[in-house]
Design an enzyme around this catalytic site. Structure first.
Site, PDB file in Angstrom:
ATOM      1  N   VAL A 187     -64.317  37.866  -0.897  1.00 21.75           N
ATOM      2  CA  VAL A 187     -64.651  39.080  -0.230  1.00 21.75           C
ATOM      3  C   VAL A 187     -65.500  38.546   0.912  1.00 21.75           C
ATOM      4  O   VAL A 187     -66.200  39.313   1.669  1.00 21.75           O
ATOM      5  CB  VAL A 187     -65.592  39.907  -0.980  1.00 21.75           C
ATOM      6  CG1 VAL A 187     -64.390  40.494  -2.361  1.00 21.75           C
ATOM      7  CG2 VAL A 187     -66.641  39.112  -1.842  1.00 21.75           C
ATOM      8  N   HIS A 209     -59.732  41.775  -3.578  1.00 18.91           N
ATOM      9  CA  HIS A 209     -60.905  42.422  -3.962  1.00 18.91           C
ATOM     10  C   HIS A 209     -61.779  42.962  -3.019  1.00 18.91           C
ATOM     11  O   HIS A 209     -62.963  43.139  -3.172  1.00 18.91           O
ATOM     12  CB  HIS A 209     -61.835  41.138  -4.553  1.00 18.91           C
ATOM     13  CG  HIS A 209     -61.113  40.665  -6.002  1.00 18.91           C
ATOM     14  ND1 HIS A 209     -61.350  39.261  -6.470  1.00 18.91           N
ATOM     15  CD2 HIS A 209     -59.944  41.166  -6.654  1.00 18.91           C
ATOM     16  CE1 HIS A 209     -60.558  39.284  -7.696  1.00 18.91           C
ATOM     17  NE2 HIS A 209     -59.782  40.407  -7.666  1.00 18.91           N
ATOM     18  N   THR A 268     -66.577  27.378  -1.584  1.00 24.67           N
ATOM     19  CA  THR A 268     -67.690  26.595  -1.800  1.00 24.67           C
ATOM     20  C   THR A 268     -68.311  25.450  -0.692  1.00 24.67           C
ATOM     21  O   THR A 268     -69.590  25.409  -0.465  1.00 24.67           O
ATOM     22  CB  THR A 268     -67.596  25.772  -3.190  1.00 24.67           C
ATOM     23  OG1 THR A 268     -66.334  25.068  -3.167  1.00 24.67           O
ATOM     24  CG2 THR A 268     -67.593  27.063  -4.089  1.00 24.67           C
ATOM     25  N   CYS A 307     -72.883  61.875   4.359  1.00 24.72           N
ATOM     26  CA  CYS A 307     -73.009  62.730   3.316  1.00 24.72           C
ATOM     27  C   CYS A 307     -74.151  62.621   2.263  1.00 24.72           C
ATOM     28  O   CYS A 307     -74.474  63.434   1.366  1.00 24.72           O
ATOM     29  CB  CYS A 307     -71.568  63.022   2.809  1.00 24.72           C
ATOM     30  SG  CYS A 307     -71.603  61.296   1.477  1.00 24.72           S
ATOM     31  N   SER A 350     -58.918  29.351 -10.159  1.00 21.69           N
ATOM     32  CA  SER A 350     -59.060  29.052 -11.580  1.00 21.69           C
ATOM     33  C   SER A 350     -57.607  29.609 -12.132  1.00 21.69           C
ATOM     34  O   SER A 350     -56.999  29.003 -13.221  1.00 21.69           O
ATOM     35  CB  SER A 350     -60.125  29.555 -12.453  1.00 21.69           C
ATOM     36  OG  SER A 350     -60.116  30.786 -12.555  1.00 21.69           O
ATOM     37  N   CYS A 359     -67.755  60.272   0.376  1.00 20.97           N
ATOM     38  CA  CYS A 359     -66.962  60.691   1.239  1.00 20.97           C
ATOM     39  C   CYS A 359     -65.867  59.522   1.697  1.00 20.97           C
ATOM     40  O   CYS A 359     -65.203  59.569   2.653  1.00 20.97           O
ATOM     41  CB  CYS A 359     -67.550  61.365   2.568  1.00 20.97           C
ATOM     42  SG  CYS A 359     -68.456  60.313   3.558  1.00 20.97           S
TER      43      CYS A 359
HETATM   44 ZN    ZN Z   1     -70.550  59.586   2.616  1.00 16.93          ZN
END
Ligand code: ZN
Length: 239
Positions: A92, A110, A14, A146, A185, A121
């Site tokens: 993250v 995470h 934070t 893809c 937490s 893919c």
């Molecule tokens: Zn792909």
């Protein structure tokens, strides 16, 4: 060598200007619809949700967050002789690595928001490139290999944690001599239970968090001071 393990949550970031979506004033309290943007089933089923999610990521991406004193204190401990450091993070944001903690010593429970992955893919590419495509007018950029749906390389709601990553986290918790939970937490399982596992296996458990946690009673030390000042002081006096 003293093995010091950290479990870090939203509270450590934070000070870097990253908002805690789950927190009391978090985005998901103000806009319940926003939770759909990070829920796997909605995201995969609805192009409109994906379009909104990309706009949210684009808006959240600026200004660029920098690591703060707490991230740097952990990186500094890792360089101190006599200490082995492992970081298990619920975040993250990649800020531990940016602060200088070696990538191989950081477990991202995470995933990471700094990369995107194709749901078809599984090709990974950078979030920065994907956001540049959004900026250039692609509302829902598709996989360039893809044509599949791209998502951040994070664990969305409705997705399982990577069992390999979780297994490694458990081993670290069991082996740690000191286990410091910072800015978490300790309410989201299975991450939270790592604190209990560490204590059961003989680690000295330290909880650094603004609010009470379910593991405070089990802890050897509970710190309620602001993380940015408290954590550097705490790590300074580790013997
Ligand atoms: Zn792909």
């Amino acid at each position: 060598m003293t093995l010091v393990a950290f479990l870090t949550g939203a509270g450590i970031s934070t000070d870097s200007g990253i908002s805690d979506y789950r927190g009391p004033s978090g985005l998901w309290r103000r806009d319940p619809e926003a939770e759909k943007l990070v829920t796997y089933a909605y995201y995969m089923a609805d192009p409109e949700i994906r379009r909104r999610a990309w706009l949210m990521r684009r808006d959240a991406a600026t200004p660029r967050p920098e690591p703060n004193a707490a991230h740097r204190a952990i990186a500094a401990l890792e360089r101190r002789p006599g200490f082995a450091v492992r970081v298990i993070t619920q975040n993250v944001d990649g800020l531990h690595q940016l602060a200088g903690t070696p990538v191989r010593k950081v477990l991202e429970l995470h995933g990471t928001a700094r990369a995107v992955v194709c749901t078809g893919c599984h090709t990974r590419s950078s979030m920065e490139d994907a956001l540049a495509r959004v900026e250039a007018g692609e509302a829902d950029p598709a996989c360039e290999a893809c044509g599949g749906i791209l998502k951040p390389a994070t664990v969305m709601f409705g997705q399982r944690l990577d069992p390999v990553v979780l297994g490694e986290a458990l081993s670290i918790a069991k082996a740690a001599e000191v286990f410091v939970a910072v800015g978490s937490s300790l309410q989201v399982q299975p991450a939270a239970s790592l604190a209990g596992t560490a204590a059961e296996h003989g680690a000295r458990l330290i909880v650094v968090n603004a609010e009470p946690t379910p593991y405070d009673e089990l802890a050897d030390e509970v710190v309620r001071e602001p993380i940015g000042t408290a954590l550097p002081e705490l790590l300074q006096r580790l013997e």
